[in-house]
Structure formats: structure tokens, C-alpha cells
Design a protein around this motif. Structure first.
Motif, PDB file in Angstrom:
ATOM      1  N   ASP A 144     -28.392  29.493  16.584  1.00  0.00           N
ATOM      2  CA  ASP A 144     -28.717  28.718  17.693  1.00  0.00           C
ATOM      3  C   ASP A 144     -28.833  27.634  16.748  1.00  0.00           C
ATOM      4  O   ASP A 144     -28.554  25.900  17.650  1.00  0.00           O
ATOM      5  CB  ASP A 144     -30.255  29.427  17.664  1.00  0.00           C
ATOM      6  CG  ASP A 144     -29.866  30.561  19.359  1.00  0.00           C
ATOM      7  OD1 ASP A 144     -29.635  30.615  19.387  1.00  0.00           O
ATOM      8  OD2 ASP A 144     -31.152  30.688  19.159  1.00  0.00           O
ATOM      9  N   THR A 145     -28.244  27.452  15.707  1.00  0.00           N
ATOM     10  CA  THR A 145     -28.694  25.882  15.205  1.00  0.00           C
ATOM     11  C   THR A 145     -27.366  25.005  14.684  1.00  0.00           C
ATOM     12  O   THR A 145     -26.288  25.641  14.265  1.00  0.00           O
ATOM     13  CB  THR A 145     -29.331  26.237  13.441  1.00  0.00           C
ATOM     14  OG1 THR A 145     -30.727  26.721  13.991  1.00  0.00           O
ATOM     15  CG2 THR A 145     -29.751  24.240  12.997  1.00  0.00           C
ATOM     16  N   ALA A 146     -27.098  24.199  14.949  1.00  0.00           N
ATOM     17  CA  ALA A 146     -25.608  23.924  14.901  1.00  0.00           C
ATOM     18  C   ALA A 146     -25.481  23.321  13.419  1.00  0.00           C
ATOM     19  O   ALA A 146     -26.610  24.086  12.804  1.00  0.00           O
ATOM     20  CB  ALA A 146     -25.613  22.286  15.565  1.00  0.00           C
ATOM     21  N   GLN A 147     -24.064  23.955  12.889  1.00  0.00           N
ATOM     22  CA  GLN A 147     -23.697  23.740  11.245  1.00  0.00           C
ATOM     23  C   GLN A 147     -23.673  22.233  10.955  1.00  0.00           C
ATOM     24  O   GLN A 147     -23.266  20.789  11.538  1.00  0.00           O
ATOM     25  CB  GLN A 147     -22.421  24.005  12.161  1.00  0.00           C
ATOM     26  CG  GLN A 147     -21.153  23.428  10.299  1.00  0.00           C
ATOM     27  CD  GLN A 147     -20.754  25.362   9.773  1.00  0.00           C
ATOM     28  OE1 GLN A 147     -20.638  26.468   9.967  1.00  0.00           O
ATOM     29  NE2 GLN A 147     -20.754  24.503   8.110  1.00  0.00           N
ATOM     30  N   PRO A 148     -24.619  22.414   9.880  1.00  0.00           N
ATOM     31  CA  PRO A 148     -24.860  21.335   9.269  1.00  0.00           C
ATOM     32  C   PRO A 148     -23.331  20.539   8.229  1.00  0.00           C
ATOM     33  O   PRO A 148     -22.595  21.443   7.821  1.00  0.00           O
ATOM     34  CB  PRO A 148     -25.781  21.790   8.332  1.00  0.00           C
ATOM     35  CG  PRO A 148     -26.146  23.416   7.954  1.00  0.00           C
ATOM     36  CD  PRO A 148     -25.054  23.340   8.748  1.00  0.00           C
ATOM     37  N   ARG A 149     -23.616  18.984   8.109  1.00  0.00           N
ATOM     38  CA  ARG A 149     -22.435  18.490   6.938  1.00  0.00           C
ATOM     39  C   ARG A 149     -23.720  18.820   5.511  1.00  0.00           C
ATOM     40  O   ARG A 149     -24.236  19.446   5.557  1.00  0.00           O
ATOM     41  CB  ARG A 149     -23.022  17.515   7.211  1.00  0.00           C
ATOM     42  CG  ARG A 149     -21.588  16.654   7.950  1.00  0.00           C
ATOM     43  CD  ARG A 149     -22.001  15.522   7.799  1.00  0.00           C
ATOM     44  NE  ARG A 149     -23.275  14.290   8.384  1.00  0.00           N
ATOM     45  CZ  ARG A 149     -23.838  14.023   6.755  1.00  0.00           C
ATOM     46  NH1 ARG A 149     -22.840  14.159   5.569  1.00  0.00           N
ATOM     47  NH2 ARG A 149     -24.610  13.172   6.719  1.00  0.00           N
ATOM     48  N   ALA A 150     -23.020  18.784   4.881  1.00  0.00           N
ATOM     49  CA  ALA A 150     -22.673  19.449   3.271  1.00  0.00           C
ATOM     50  C   ALA A 150     -23.125  17.886   2.984  1.00  0.00           C
ATOM     51  O   ALA A 150     -22.143  17.291   3.559  1.00  0.00           O
ATOM     52  CB  ALA A 150     -21.824  20.125   2.716  1.00  0.00           C
ATOM     53  N   MET A 151     -24.121  17.456   2.100  1.00  0.00           N
ATOM     54  CA  MET A 151     -23.928  16.385   1.719  1.00  0.00           C
ATOM     55  C   MET A 151     -23.644  15.124   0.406  1.00  0.00           C
ATOM     56  O   MET A 151     -23.243  16.258   0.007  1.00  0.00           O
ATOM     57  CB  MET A 151     -26.021  15.798   1.415  1.00  0.00           C
ATOM     58  CG  MET A 151     -26.904  15.727   2.510  1.00  0.00           C
ATOM     59  SD  MET A 151     -28.541  16.022   2.199  1.00  0.00           S
ATOM     60  CE  MET A 151     -28.869  14.099   1.902  1.00  0.00           C
ATOM     61  N   ASN A 152     -22.938  14.442   0.681  1.00  0.00           N
ATOM     62  CA  ASN A 152     -22.296  13.957  -0.908  1.00  0.00           C
ATOM     63  C   ASN A 152     -22.889  13.738  -2.214  1.00  0.00           C
ATOM     64  O   ASN A 152     -24.365  13.670  -1.039  1.00  0.00           O
ATOM     65  CB  ASN A 152     -21.484  13.227  -0.693  1.00  0.00           C
ATOM     66  CG  ASN A 152     -21.519  11.598   0.631  1.00  0.00           C
ATOM     67  OD1 ASN A 152     -22.450  11.328  -0.201  1.00  0.00           O
ATOM     68  ND2 ASN A 152     -20.794  11.250   1.308  1.00  0.00           N
ATOM     69  N   ASP A 153     -22.550  13.203  -3.103  1.00  0.00           N
ATOM     70  CA  ASP A 153     -23.580  13.220  -4.218  1.00  0.00           C
ATOM     71  C   ASP A 153     -24.030  12.028  -3.911  1.00  0.00           C
ATOM     72  O   ASP A 153     -25.448  12.167  -4.594  1.00  0.00           O
ATOM     73  CB  ASP A 153     -23.038  13.222  -5.693  1.00  0.00           C
ATOM     74  CG  ASP A 153     -23.342  13.008  -6.363  1.00  0.00           C
ATOM     75  OD1 ASP A 153     -24.112  13.867  -6.717  1.00  0.00           O
ATOM     76  OD2 ASP A 153     -23.370  11.468  -7.128  1.00  0.00           O
ATOM     77  N   GLU A 154     -23.926  10.573  -3.518  1.00  0.00           N
ATOM     78  CA  GLU A 154     -24.489   8.869  -2.974  1.00  0.00           C
ATOM     79  C   GLU A 154     -25.620   9.539  -1.389  1.00  0.00           C
ATOM     80  O   GLU A 154     -26.592   9.172  -2.053  1.00  0.00           O
ATOM     81  CB  GLU A 154     -23.416   8.580  -2.238  1.00  0.00           C
ATOM     82  CG  GLU A 154     -23.827   6.944  -2.204  1.00  0.00           C
ATOM     83  CD  GLU A 154     -22.180   6.155  -1.809  1.00  0.00           C
ATOM     84  OE1 GLU A 154     -22.640   4.445  -1.284  1.00  0.00           O
ATOM     85  OE2 GLU A 154     -21.657   6.355  -1.428  1.00  0.00           O
ATOM     86  N   GLU A 155     -25.101  10.700  -1.226  1.00  0.00           N
ATOM     87  CA  GLU A 155     -26.475  10.828  -0.137  1.00  0.00           C
ATOM     88  C   GLU A 155     -27.759  11.315  -0.133  1.00  0.00           C
ATOM     89  O   GLU A 155     -28.541  10.889  -0.442  1.00  0.00           O
ATOM     90  CB  GLU A 155     -25.761  11.428   0.830  1.00  0.00           C
ATOM     91  CG  GLU A 155     -25.016  11.332   2.044  1.00  0.00           C
ATOM     92  CD  GLU A 155     -24.864  12.252   3.491  1.00  0.00           C
ATOM     93  OE1 GLU A 155     -24.722  11.862   4.243  1.00  0.00           O
ATOM     94  OE2 GLU A 155     -23.870  12.930   2.843  1.00  0.00           O
TER      95      GLU A 155
END
Ligand SMILES: Cc1cc2nc3c(=O)[nH]c(=O)nc-3n(C[C@H](O)[C@H](O)[C@H](O)COP(=O)(O)O)c2cc1C
Length: 401
Positions: A144-155
Motif C-alpha cells: 500500500d506504500t509508494a515505492q521510495p527513492r533510494a537516497m544519494n550520498d549527498e542527501e
């Protein structure tokens, strides 16, 4: 051994007893600003005798909120709302605390309740003020949960500074205590757990890589948070499922956090997978539905030994293994139960959530039940309610002028 009504000194702060109000999202803020609800809700619990009165998880960034109606502390303009509540909590003899959090992949939900009542967590559209959730890996919490983005190193590198800036605001707002939310599957916990962290760079894989963000966050906060003020972390000490984060890892992390100046571990559990999510508050609409229809059969549940004080063994193991103060939380409802947890040295304090919603005066009642009324300060304004019950010390709580 100390009992429930012995004071607890942590750095420069003395708590009047060992009872804390556990963090509880109220879903009642607008753009992260707290309001009159918080003044009355938390103010009542300060008058009721708790020693530590904690605000709910407050997002360190707008995208760090679980829901669009959650509290936040990403903007200086939010400080005064907290300061007003804190002045009242302090005048009532309690210590104001805040849980700082980033919800990570479990963020961007709409309001938990609406006019028709509780509705479970539902992903908010951008028109409803939602955003794209992000975490260590692009792994959704559930279907039920949206696909999250993988964070990049800077984030990822930016996260400790976001917590540190919120900590500076917390200091300006008069908070005595910060708890960092590193539990329940939110951002920091999602880096700890191999279930949600599948990264192959320096933030994933080995134990040292997975705990790095927690340690950096503790270090960044300690660099700006006054030396005299306590810093706590809430951990999910186990994921309750095979291949997840473990108690042994929690003990070692707690030891390393202590070296970074963390004073206390608030020992909770679960939240990384829908199979191990104990509370409706953290459930999606699907999980709530399943529970209402009685599908509590292991498809939604791991084998969690749910029962009175079921998380106390985790707190105790961390206390002994990492030589750090701990708070026990979870299904603590009885005065003798809470007193025994402290008296037997299993935890240094208890945090209560639902029982303090049922009865904000639980600490006063507990003091009377345990024969500790002489040590409980009861506001003058409530004299007539408690004078014939054995309450013997009455401190006035002066209104702000
Ligand atoms: C309404 C509600 C909101 C909650 N929000 C939070 C929160 O903001 N942060 C958190 O770490 N836990 C949250 N929790 C979990 C509680 O802090 C606590 O760990 C849990 O309810 C178990 O304690 P209890 O058995 O005394 O209720 C919430 C619980 C409830 C009931």
C-alpha cells in the motif's frame, strides 16, 4: 535500588520521578506548527505528575514527517509554538522533551484521521501535500506504500545537519531533553536494518556501515546541544523477523552511541515490516482492515510476545550490555508493574503512551497506590480532588502573566 518515585538525574537535569510521557503523534499540526491542542494535551499530563513530557515525532524536514499533519521543527517560525507549551510544562514541574524524527520511506501519508474517524495511513498525493518518500533503498514498506527513492550520498550526508539544526531550535524553544527517533522503520532505523537497507556503498552492508548514520547524527546533535542537557535515542531493539536488525546489534549500537554522548536508550521494537508493526498508528489502511476483520494470523504479524511489559527484556539487555540508562516502554499500565521494573534494575525509567491517554493523572494515582503521595507534587488548583486521598504536598502552578 531506586523506585518509581525516586528522582533521576541525567547530566544537569533532575527528573522528579521515573515516569515519562512516550512520544505520540497527534496528527494535529498545520505545516508542522504545534498549537492549542498540544498545550492542553501535554499540559494536562505535566499537571498529572509525569516527570518527562515528550512531544510527538517532529520532522526535521518537511519530508521527514510521517503524515502531512505531523509536527515539525525545520523552521525557526515553528519555535514559539513549542516554547509556549514548554513554559507551561516547566511551570508544572515537568521537563519538556521532544522526539526529533525523519520518517524516510514511511513518510508522505495523509492525515491519520478525518471527520469520519481513524482511517489508517494512506499515501498523500502531491495535490494533498504529499512528496516522494526516500530511504536507503527503493524498497516499499508494503504493497500500500509508494515505492521510495533510494537516497544519494549527498542527501544522506545532509541528514545529521538537519537533526542538528532542529536540535538548536529545540534548545531555543526551551526543551530540556531530545530523543532521536531511530525506531519503528523510519529513516535512521531503515539504515540499521538489512531488510530496508540493501546499499552496497559505505552506508550499507556491514554493521559499521549501517550504524554510521545514527552515530553521525548523535555526533552532530551533541556538537550543538548543550552539554548539561540529556540526549536520548529511541531504538527498535529488534525487527522480530529473520534477517532483520537484532538485539545483539542494538546492544553494540547503544554502546557506541554512549561514546558519542548519548545518555539514554528508549527501547521499543518492530516497525520495519508490516509483519512486525504493533500499533494502529503505524499501520496502513490494509493492515488496519486486516486487523478489524480478524486477519491477525501471522500474515500481518511476526511472533511478537505481546503482553504486559513485553519490551522490558530488550531494555534490560541494553542496560546491562551497554552500560547506559534505559527507558522501558510498551504495555506498562500498573503502578506496581512500573515500580518493579525500576526497582529491580531492569530500566531506569518507564515511558507510558496509551495509559497516559486514558488517564493523564496516572502518576498521581500511582503515587497514592504505592504510598508515595508525600513525594508527588499536586497542583494547588486540584487540592479538593486529592486532599482526602492522601496527597500531602501541593505546589501551585502559576499561570503565565
Ligand atoms: C497515538 C499514538 C501515537 C504514537 N506516536 C509515536 C511517535 O510519534 N513516536 C514514537 O516513537 N512512537 C509513537 N507511538 C508509540 C508509543 O510511543 C509507544 O511506544 C507505544 O504506544 C507502546 O506504549 P503503550 O503500550 O504505553 O501505548 C505512538 C503511539 C500512539 C498510541
Amino acid at each position: 535500588m531506586s523506585g518509581l518515585f525516586d528522582p533521576l538525574r541525567v547530566r544537569g537535569l533532575t527528573l522528579r520521578n521515573r515516569i515519562g510521557v512516550a512520544p505520540m503523534c497527534q496528527g494535529t499540526s498545520t505545516d508542522g506548527h504545534v498549537n492549542d491542542w498540544h498545550l492542553v494535551h501535554l499540559g494536562a499530563r505535566a499537571l498529572g505528575g509525569a516527570a518527562l513530557v515528550m512531544f510527538e515525532a517532529a520532522g526535521v524536514t518537511p519530508e521527514g514527517r510521517i503524515s502531512t499533519r505531523d509536527a515539525g521543527l525545520w523552521d525557526d517560525a515553528q519555535i514559539e509554538g513549542y516554547a509556549r507549551v514548554n513554559r507551561f510544562i516547566s511551570a508544572a514541574g515537568a521537563a519538556p522533551a521532544i522526539q526529533l524524527g525523519h520518517a524516510g520511506r514511511k513518510s508522505s501519508f495523509g492525515p491519520i484521521w478525518a471527520a469520519q474517524g481513524m482511517q489508517g495511513l494512506r499515501v498523500a498525493t502531491s495535490a494533498e501535500g504529499g512528496w516522494t518518500a526516500a530511504g536507503p533503498s527503493a524498497i516499499p514498506f508494503d504493497t500500500d506504500t509508494a515505492q521510495p527513492r533510494a537516497m544519494n550520498d549527498e542527501e544522506i550526508r545532509a541528514v545529521p545537519a538537519q537533526f542538528a539544526r532542529a536540535a538548536q531550535r529545540a534548545d531555543a524553544a526551551g526543551f530540556d531533553w531530545i530523543e532521536v527517533h531511530a525506531a519503528h522503520g523510519y529513516l535512521l532505523h531503515s539504515f540499521l536494518s538489512p531488510i530496508s537497507n540493501r546499499r552496497t556503498d559505505g552506508w550499507g552492508g556491514s554493521f559499521d556501515n549501517r550504524i554510521h548514520l545514527c552515530l553521525e547524527t548523535a555526533r552532530a546533535i551533541r556538537a550543538v546541544w548543550p552539554e548539561r542537557k540529556p540526549l536520548a535515542f529511541r531504538l527498535s531493539y529488534t525487527d522480530w523477523v529473520e534477517g532483520g536488525w537484532t538485539l545483539e546489534e542494538s546492544v553494540e549500537l547503544s554502546r557506541r552511541l554512549r561514546e558519542e554522548g548519548v545518555d539514554l536508550i528508549d527501547a521499543s521494537s518492530g516497525g520495519t515490516t508490516p509483519a512486525a508493526t504493533n500499533l494502529a498508528r503505524h499501520m496502513t489502511t490494509r493492515a488496519l482492515d486486516g486487523q478489524a476483520r480478524g486477519h491477525d494470523d501471522g500474515t500481518l504479524r511476526a511472533q511478537i510476545p505481546l503482553g504486559p511489559g513485553y519490551q522490558v527484556p530488550g531494555a534490560e539487555a541494553i542496560r546491562r550490555g551497554a552500560d547506559i540508562l534505559v527507558a522501558a516502554v510498551g504495555l506498562i499500565t500498573e503502578p506496581t508493574q512500573a515500580d518493579a521494573i525500576v526497582r529491580e534494575g531492569r530500566a531506569d525509567m518507564v515511558m507510558l503512551a496509551r495509559e497516559l491517554l486514558r488517564d493523564p493523572n496516572w502518576p498521581i494515582r500511582a503515587a497514592l497506590a504505592l504510598g508515595e503521595a508525600a513525594r508527588m507534587s499536586i497542583p494547588c488548583q486540584y487540592y479538593l480532588a486529592w486532599s482526602d486521598r492522601g496527597g500531602s504536598r501541593f505546589d501551585p502552578v502559576a499561570p503565565e502573566t
